[in-house]
Design a protein around this motif. Sequence first.
Motif, PDB file in Angstrom:
ATOM      1  N   GLN A   1       6.736  34.563 -79.413  1.00 21.80           N
ATOM      2  CA  GLN A   1       7.913  33.956 -80.037  1.00 21.80           C
ATOM      3  C   GLN A   1       9.008  33.633 -79.026  1.00 21.80           C
ATOM      4  N   ASP A   2       8.994  34.268 -77.853  1.00 19.75           N
ATOM      5  CA  ASP A   2      10.002  33.995 -76.831  1.00 19.75           C
ATOM      6  C   ASP A   2       9.531  32.975 -75.793  1.00 19.75           C
ATOM      7  N   THR A   3       8.291  32.535 -75.888  1.00 20.69           N
ATOM      8  CA  THR A   3       7.738  31.605 -74.907  1.00 20.69           C
ATOM      9  C   THR A   3       8.001  30.172 -75.351  1.00 20.69           C
ATOM     10  N   GLN A   4       8.574  29.410 -74.444  1.00 25.14           N
ATOM     11  CA  GLN A   4       8.911  28.006 -74.705  1.00 25.14           C
ATOM     12  C   GLN A   4       8.003  27.096 -73.879  1.00 25.14           C
ATOM     13  N   PRO A   5       7.913  25.827 -74.245  1.00 26.65           N
ATOM     14  CA  PRO A   5       7.112  24.896 -73.446  1.00 26.65           C
ATOM     15  C   PRO A   5       7.499  24.913 -71.962  1.00 26.65           C
TER      16      PRO A   5
ATOM     17  N   ALA B   1       4.400  27.507 -65.215  1.00 22.93           N
ATOM     18  CA  ALA B   1       3.321  28.427 -64.828  1.00 22.93           C
ATOM     19  C   ALA B   1       2.174  27.691 -64.155  1.00 22.93           C
ATOM     20  N   ASP B   2       1.488  28.436 -63.278  1.00 19.48           N
ATOM     21  CA  ASP B   2       0.287  27.910 -62.625  1.00 19.48           C
ATOM     22  C   ASP B   2      -0.988  28.431 -63.281  1.00 19.48           C
ATOM     23  N   ALA B   3      -0.856  29.479 -64.080  1.00 23.24           N
ATOM     24  CA  ALA B   3      -1.972  30.060 -64.831  1.00 23.24           C
ATOM     25  C   ALA B   3      -1.382  30.812 -66.012  1.00 23.24           C
ATOM     26  N   LEU B   4      -2.220  31.054 -67.033  1.00 24.49           N
ATOM     27  CA  LEU B   4      -1.735  31.736 -68.231  1.00 24.49           C
ATOM     28  C   LEU B   4      -2.759  32.764 -68.695  1.00 24.49           C
TER      29      LEU B   4
ATOM     30  N   LEU C   1       2.084  34.749 -84.807  1.00 25.24           N
ATOM     31  CA  LEU C   1       3.036  34.414 -83.749  1.00 25.24           C
ATOM     32  C   LEU C   1       2.336  33.742 -82.570  1.00 25.24           C
ATOM     33  N   THR C   2       1.078  34.078 -82.331  1.00 21.72           N
ATOM     34  CA  THR C   2       0.317  33.401 -81.285  1.00 21.72           C
ATOM     35  C   THR C   2       0.065  31.950 -81.707  1.00 21.72           C
ATOM     36  N   LYS C   3      -0.288  31.750 -82.953  1.00 19.86           N
ATOM     37  CA  LYS C   3      -0.481  30.393 -83.480  1.00 19.86           C
ATOM     38  C   LYS C   3       0.824  29.608 -83.397  1.00 19.86           C
ATOM     39  N   ASP C   4       1.943  30.260 -83.699  1.00 18.42           N
ATOM     40  CA  ASP C   4       3.250  29.612 -83.601  1.00 18.42           C
ATOM     41  C   ASP C   4       3.532  29.162 -82.158  1.00 18.42           C
ATOM     42  N   PHE C   5       3.173  29.999 -81.183  1.00 14.52           N
ATOM     43  CA  PHE C   5       3.321  29.627 -79.773  1.00 14.52           C
ATOM     44  C   PHE C   5       2.591  28.316 -79.494  1.00 14.52           C
ATOM     45  N   PHE C   6       1.339  28.212 -79.936  1.00 11.97           N
ATOM     46  CA  PHE C   6       0.578  26.979 -79.714  1.00 11.97           C
ATOM     47  C   PHE C   6       1.175  25.808 -80.500  1.00 11.97           C
TER      48      PHE C   6
ATOM     49  N   CYS D   1       4.156  24.675 -78.409  1.00 13.17           N
ATOM     50  CA  CYS D   1       3.943  24.315 -77.001  1.00 13.17           C
ATOM     51  C   CYS D   1       2.830  23.305 -76.761  1.00 13.17           C
ATOM     52  N   TYR D   2       1.945  23.117 -77.708  1.00 17.01           N
ATOM     53  CA  TYR D   2       0.750  22.298 -77.480  1.00 17.01           C
ATOM     54  C   TYR D   2       1.096  20.899 -76.949  1.00 17.01           C
ATOM     55  N   TYR D   3       1.804  20.121 -77.729  1.00 15.94           N
ATOM     56  CA  TYR D   3       2.055  18.734 -77.326  1.00 15.94           C
ATOM     57  C   TYR D   3       3.000  18.609 -76.134  1.00 15.94           C
ATOM     58  N   PRO D   4       4.044  19.439 -76.015  1.00 17.17           N
ATOM     59  CA  PRO D   4       4.909  19.326 -74.838  1.00 17.17           C
ATOM     60  C   PRO D   4       4.211  19.623 -73.504  1.00 17.17           C
TER      61      PRO D   4
END
Length: 154
Positions: free
Chosen positions: A43-47, A53-56, A70-75, A78-81
């Motif tokens: 929930q705190d991770t932004q595009p 990042a170089d790896a995730l 919340l993991t799905k919310d992250f995607f 962030c997916y399209y950006p």
Amino acid sequence: MASKTLLIVAHAPSPNTKKLAQAAYDGANHPDIDINVVLKSPQDTQPEDVLAADALLLGTTENLAYMAGLTKDFFDRCYYPVLEEKQGMPFALYIRAGHDGTGTKLAMKTITTGLRWQWIQEALILQGDWQEAFTEQVEELAMTLAAGLEAGIY
């Protein structure tokens, strides 16, 4: 100064999953590995975090045979950006699964295939009752990803 950044996105709603997130952070921060390590909740991770990042390394729980909401919310956020900018990004996954983790793994494969991220190894599925060995496995996964990133393997 470290030039590469590993972003760890860890869903840690319980004391045990917090141990896993800490193990990932500790493994990536091994004294012999010189990279920047950033640990965030989904929930705190932004595009912008993903773009920097170089790896995730992603850690999630298995909820109802799927990734955590919340993991799905992250995607979702962030997916399209990041889609065009982060193709080929090295990626690893651990799943804390009460069942078998297959639904979560399949969903992650679908999403990361769309993103064209590069899996460094098969998903680490920590299934069944809690075992202290889970923390060692996550620490090793994070260390492997971090060392490979530093060495330029991915």
